[in-house]
Design a protein around this motif. Structure first.
Motif, PDB file in Angstrom:
ATOM      1  N   GLY A 202       0.815  -1.215   0.000  1.00 21.53           N
ATOM      2  CA  GLY A 202       0.000   0.000   0.000  1.00 21.53           C
ATOM      3  C   GLY A 202       0.850   1.266   0.000  1.00 21.53           C
ATOM      4  O   GLY A 202       0.560   2.227  -0.708  1.00 21.53           O
ATOM      5  N   ALA A 203       1.907   1.242   0.811  1.00 18.94           N
ATOM      6  CA  ALA A 203       2.814   2.392   0.856  1.00 18.94           C
ATOM      7  C   ALA A 203       3.464   2.626  -0.506  1.00 18.94           C
ATOM      8  O   ALA A 203       3.610   3.770  -0.955  1.00 18.94           O
ATOM      9  N   THR A 204       3.843   1.549  -1.166  1.00 16.02           N
ATOM     10  CA  THR A 204       4.478   1.675  -2.480  1.00 16.02           C
ATOM     11  C   THR A 204       3.496   2.200  -3.517  1.00 16.02           C
ATOM     12  O   THR A 204       3.868   2.991  -4.395  1.00 16.02           O
ATOM     13  N   LEU A 205       2.220   1.796  -3.424  1.00 17.81           N
ATOM     14  CA  LEU A 205       1.206   2.322  -4.345  1.00 17.81           C
ATOM     15  C   LEU A 205       1.013   3.827  -4.135  1.00 17.81           C
ATOM     16  O   LEU A 205       0.887   4.585  -5.098  1.00 17.81           O
ATOM     17  N   ALA A 206       0.980   4.259  -2.863  1.00 19.74           N
ATOM     18  CA  ALA A 206       0.876   5.696  -2.580  1.00 19.74           C
ATOM     19  C   ALA A 206       2.106   6.439  -3.103  1.00 19.74           C
ATOM     20  O   ALA A 206       2.010   7.532  -3.670  1.00 19.74           O
ATOM     21  N   PHE A 207       3.257   5.828  -2.912  1.00 17.84           N
ATOM     22  CA  PHE A 207       4.523   6.371  -3.422  1.00 17.84           C
ATOM     23  C   PHE A 207       4.455   6.544  -4.945  1.00 17.84           C
ATOM     24  O   PHE A 207       4.813   7.597  -5.492  1.00 17.84           O
ATOM     25  N   LEU A 208       3.992   5.517  -5.641  1.00 20.59           N
ATOM     26  CA  LEU A 208       3.917   5.566  -7.102  1.00 20.59           C
ATOM     27  C   LEU A 208       2.890   6.588  -7.582  1.00 20.59           C
ATOM     28  O   LEU A 208       3.111   7.284  -8.581  1.00 20.59           O
ATOM     29  N   ALA A 209       1.769   6.701  -6.881  1.00 22.22           N
ATOM     30  CA  ALA A 209       0.754   7.693  -7.257  1.00 22.22           C
ATOM     31  C   ALA A 209       1.312   9.105  -7.110  1.00 22.22           C
ATOM     32  O   ALA A 209       1.124   9.964  -7.986  1.00 22.22           O
ATOM     33  N   SER A 210       2.010   9.350  -5.995  1.00 21.86           N
ATOM     34  CA  SER A 210       2.630  10.664  -5.787  1.00 21.86           C
ATOM     35  C   SER A 210       3.657  10.961  -6.869  1.00 21.86           C
ATOM     36  O   SER A 210       3.702  12.062  -7.419  1.00 21.86           O
ATOM     37  N   ARG A 211       4.453   9.956  -7.186  1.00 24.36           N
ATOM     38  CA  ARG A 211       5.474  10.128  -8.225  1.00 24.36           C
ATOM     39  C   ARG A 211       4.833  10.427  -9.579  1.00 24.36           C
ATOM     40  O   ARG A 211       5.243  11.340 -10.295  1.00 24.36           O
ATOM     41  N   PHE A 212       3.803   9.682  -9.938  1.00 20.05           N
ATOM     42  CA  PHE A 212       3.159   9.836 -11.248  1.00 20.05           C
ATOM     43  C   PHE A 212       2.445  11.184 -11.366  1.00 20.05           C
ATOM     44  O   PHE A 212       2.505  11.850 -12.400  1.00 20.05           O
TER      45      PHE A 212
END
Length: 715
Positions: A95-105
């Motif tokens: 979940g943390a990585t998905l939030a990380f990727l959304a922020s990055r994108f």
């Protein structure tokens, strides 16, 4: 469009979460009330419960909504320590990585474009030590994990690194919370788990990586020094190699703080700047400028005349100016300041010992706590067939060689289109030589913006310089008629010359100082860390030998950091600051710059606005018949923050100082615009440039309202 769709989905999901008050199901009271029901259902449908729990946990952490702590307790209460820890560890990390990727994108490109210059240091640090910093943050529950997810997405840390470091770093906290969940009945609030004592323990635990890094540093230094025998006592606190700008300032600072310092120089005190570079070239440029003014005196309402002069006398003036400045850098002055000046060639024997081959014979060995290498740079001489037998000169040797001549060489070829080549080509052309300037780049001063190059090329041609760009030098042919053979687009051409000046750049002096034997890394320059230290923490480098800029003022700037870190680094060390570096090329017109230009901003993807004020609109420039040039400002979009300034014009280097001060201390264009500038001066160009920036951003709607107000007032 993809960003918009994702943003809408995320906003919708979060809105639905709060609209349906889904958070009510993730409270401590709800968990206590439903625990028995969940356990019964889990007993009959274990896989379904595990899958639903896992997916919900991933969703909660990915959306950064409240509830993850309660779900972690639930994992312990329902599944036990082992299974609960396993579920939460992977679900939270995914979940943390998905939030990380959304922020990055969604945000990284925009943030980096808008704040790229400010974030440069952060980006470099994250690329180098991102895993280390993230691990420290993950160990401390005080830092909101959702904030870590979102902020880390804006950095260049790799996704896989982010995932595994997060899983490892959150593991201990996960175990604590899951284990607490097994004792659910005794928990009245989350503060029962996250007590000050527990949080303090986590904070102390987070220091472990830093302590480990410090210990590793000690081990690394121990390995570097392992093969050397440290002296029991030291003859000096500091030995400085090289008496150019960096070496002089370093030894001056050391003597000022009462350290015992030896300055070693094999050649002339003052280094390249005094003897071969800044000083003699500016003296020559002044003589050439006067000759050009005489030749074009009609521009000032006077009678033009061809200057009559002795070239030998011009060169004598150059050497006279060197002699006049020499006492400032002399052995006598520095000895008087408390510096032990030794004339000879220094070689580092081990990290604490310098052996000096004295100019007057013999050797001297000194042990020292620290060493600063300030050996400077020398002209680059290209591997060009026939060059060695051509009698060429460099920017270092021409002053002695040309001083022997009664007449200026009739035909001069200058190889190089950078600042040194441009300055020398223009000066000698103004003194009457037939000068041809050659460069393999497609334009002069290729690091500057295109319009700067065009203006300087026009100035070179106006001075009588034949400019040949995009030309590759193939060889030099000698004989009765010396010729430089060039190549472009499959064709060769010859440039005849009586004197050839090689000005294609300078490289650091790296050999003869024992660097190879000590294993000190070199890659065009001596490789140093942010504190100017080599792999040996007591050996530093400063000036041209260290890079990254070959400017006298930068060498003096670095000298402060090198000397202070070398003498007091055991208490505190300072990172060298390169944020605001001015530079100037002393052609006519001058080119001066600080910060980014348009070319660099585009290459680095830095968002910027451009404002230009042409000097032909400045009263003083008109009065002085010095209207060629402009002031160009790069600012942060929507703000008055200065990202860079390029000035082309008379006294550009002096005009730049105001912007250097502003950028150094965070003053924007509004401050410059609000400062009174003497009329009529060239410095007013800075205020008018700020005025152009302001005028382009005037509030049109407000002004329209004011206009209607004045109309109403007139009746």
């Amino acid at each position: 469009m993809k960003r918009i769709i994702l943003a809408l989905l995320l906003v919708s999901a979060i809105a639905l979460w709060f609209a349906f008050d889904l958070g009510q199901y993730l409270t401590l009271d709800t968990l206590k009330a439903q625990r028995d029901t969940i356990l019964v259902y889990y007993a009959t449908h274990p896989l379904l419960v595990l899958a639903v729990f896992f997916l919900v946990y991933v969703a909660v952490t990915a959306l950064s909504v409240p509830g993850a702590a309660i779900m972690t307790l639930a994992a312990g209460a329902v599944f036990g320590v082992a299974t609960g820890t396993l579920l939460v560890s992977f679900a939270s990390s995914i979940g943390a990585t998905l939030a990380f990727l959304a922020s990055r994108f969604l945000l990284r490109d925009w943030v980096q474009a808008k704040f790229g210059a400010r974030l440069k240091g952060v980006n470099e640090g994250m690329a180098r030590d991102g895993a280390f910093y993230l691990f420290s943050l993950r160990l401390v529950p005080v830092f909101p994990f959702f904030a870590v997810n979102l902020l880390m997405g804006l950095t260049p840390i790799r996704t896989w690194t982010y995932y595994w470091v997060s899983q490892l770093g959150m593991l201990l906290g996960t175990v604590v919370y899951v284990n607490a969940g097994t004792q659910l009945a005794g928990i009245e609030s989350l503060s029962d788990i996250a007590s000050p004592a527990l949080l303090g323990s986590f904070a102390a635990l987070a220091l472990l990586p830093w302590i480990g890094k410090w210990i590793m540093g000690i081990i690394k230094r121990g390995r570097v020094y392992a093969r050397w025998q440290r002296p029991r006592r030291y003859d000096r606190n500091l030995v400085v190699i090289g008496a150019g700008a960096a070496g002089l300032v370093t030894s001056y600072i050391a003597a000022t703080v009462r350290a015992k310092v030896t300055l070693v120089e094999a050649g002339r005190m003052g280094g390249d700047c005094l003897n071969y570079g800044c000083v003699p070239s500016k003296a020559l440029i002044k003589s050439a400028r006067v000759a050009a003014q005489m030749r074009h005196a009609d521009a000032y309402g006077l009678e033009r005349s061809e200057p009559q002069f002795s070239f030998r006398a011009v060169m004598q003036r150059v050497h006279g100016i060197i002699a006049a400045i020499e006492p400032h850098d002399s052995v006598a002055r520095y000895t008087g300041l408390g510096v032990d000046v030794v004339q000879g060639y220094a070689r580092i024997v081990d990290p604490w010992t310098v052996e000096i081959a004295l100019n007057d014979g013999g050797t001297q060995r000194l042990t020292t706590r620290s060493i600063v290498i300030a050996a400077g740079a020398a002209p680059i001489v290209p591997d060009l067939p026939g060059l060695e037998g051509s009698g060429y000169v460099t920017s270092d040797t021409l002053w002695e060689e040309f001083a022997k001549l009664d007449e200026i060489p009739r035909r001069i070829a200058v190889l190089g289109g950078g600042p040194i080549g441009c300055e020398l080509a223009q000066a000698f052309a103004r003194l009457g030589a037939d000068v041809t300037q050659v460069d393999k780049a497609n334009r002069l001063l290729a690091r500057e913006d295109a319009e700067v190059s065009a203006l300087i090329e026009a100035a070179q041609r106006a001075a009588g310089v034949t400019v040949l760009t995009g030309q590759e030098a193939l060889r030099v042919e000698t004989g009765a008629d010396k010729r430089l053979i060039l190549h472009k687009d499959g064709e060769e051409r010859a440039v005849r010359f009586d004197a050839l000046i090689v000005a294609v750049g300078r490289r650091a002096r790296l050999t003869g100082y024992g660097l190879e034997e000590l294993g000190i890394d070199t890659n065009a320059t001596v490789v140093t860390d942010d504190y100017l230290a080599t792999i040996y923490p007591n050996i530093y480098a400063a000036g041209d030998v260290a890079g990254p800029y070959q400017f006298t003022h930068v060498a003096a700037h670095q000298a402060w950091y090198a000397s202070v870190n070398a003498l007091f680094g055991q208490f505190r060390r300072f990172k060298a600051d390169y944020r605001v570096i001015p530079r100037a090329t002393f052609t006519d017109p001058e080119v001066a710059r600080v910060g980014l230009n348009e070319q660099e901003a585009a290459e680095q993807g830095v968002a910027h606005d451009v404002t230009v004020f042409p000097l032909h609109e400045l009263d003083r420039a008109i009065a002085d018949s010095a209207t060629a040039g402009f002031v160009k400002l790069l600012t942060q979009p929507g703000k008055d923050r200065i990202l860079g300034v390029t000035i082309v014009g008379e006294h550009a280097a002096e005009l730049l100082a105001e912007y250097v001060l502003a950028m150094k201390h965070g003053l924007g264009l509004n401050k410059i615009l609000g400062t009174i500038h003497t009329y009529p001066t060239m410095a007013e160009a800075n205020k008018y440039a700020a005025g152009e920036w302001k005028k382009a951003r005037k509030p049109e709607s407000l002004l329209a309202m004011v206009e209607r107000y004045h109309t109403w007032r007139r009746g």
